[in-house]
Design an enzyme around this catalytic site. Sequence first.
Site, PDB file in Angstrom:
ATOM      1  CB  VAL A  60      39.961  34.750  45.446  1.00 16.28           C
ATOM      2  CG1 VAL A  60      39.964  33.453  44.676  1.00 16.28           C
ATOM      3  CG2 VAL A  60      38.546  35.250  45.689  1.00 16.28           C
ATOM      4  CE1 TYR A  61      36.373  38.165  48.353  1.00  8.40           C
ATOM      5  CE2 TYR A  61      35.906  37.918  50.694  1.00  8.40           C
ATOM      6  CZ  TYR A  61      35.466  38.062  49.393  1.00  8.40           C
ATOM      7  OH  TYR A  61      34.120  38.117  49.130  1.00  8.40           O
ATOM      8  CB  SER A  62      44.179  39.968  50.408  1.00  7.90           C
ATOM      9  OG  SER A  62      43.471  41.180  50.363  1.00  7.90           O
TER      10      SER A  62
END
Length: 323
Positions: A60-62
């Site tokens: 889910v990071y960026s």
Amino acid sequence: MEYVNLGNTGVQVSRICLGCMSYGDPGRGNHEWTLPEQEARPFFRQALEAGINFFDTANVYSDGTSEEITGRALAELARRDEVVIATKVHGRTRPGPNGAGLSRKAILTEIDASLRRLGVDHVDLYQIHRWDDRAPIEETMQALHDVVRAGKARYLGASSMWAWQFAKAQHVAVVNGWTGFVTMQDHYNLLYREEEREMIPLCRDQGVGLIPWSPLARGRLARPWEEGSARSQTDEFGKTLYHEGDRAIVEAVGEVAAARGVPMAQVSLAWMLAEPGVSAPIVGATKPAHLEDAVAAVDLRLDAAEVERLEAPYQPHPVAGHR
């Protein structure tokens, strides 16, 4: 650089893990402070040159771009068998009722998506980012076991949750002959020590390696209390984690650091690295000094009086970081 076994496994990791949430497309996701690829690349090189072999990211990071940047950088700068790559599953990656969570459907979909973004055929550590109340833990643990059996992950890890939940998951794995968790990535630092009550003793007893997130408390333990950063101005989640009562601890860190003649970050990380059970704190870096301080902290030894000075002002906090 020093290396230790990751929990009770045979794989060795550097005492510092580079947290790759700091790298990603600033226009995607909710991390406006992240560094785009060309600005992020030098930090991977710096980390590798310092002996860091452990890298942590998440799907889910960026909006997945952190995995993409991490994968391309490591493919260019390192041999695959020399680095330990960790990623996570749980958060929402797409709309719809099955676009998040720890169901079998979600896990088997997300591991393949992460591998595509990272450009690898397996990750070394696959972690559940949080607990999922909607998915039976039996379903989750069997799906994760199948990911390992398929060769798509070498080891499994978990992140912030209640100790009873972690114990339940481990028990389910044991009784069914499935792969259990070898790491716990929990919220732990000088400002937030609630994990010392149950989770950390459980992990130490069971040989589960601790790889704490936010070891510098979103940077608060690396600078005077009044100072901020680009991240702190936009990090709404981070604003909920700490309170005015933590100022005394930050001031104590500053005093110990001044007496030692070193930056505050080195003192804060040295305290954590000396805690039993901690394999490698996950450190974010958006300036070269961030990595320099993290690596230097590995060799810094605090005496008993300094540790007491740092720990004495602690005030209990509401449990934070499980959601």
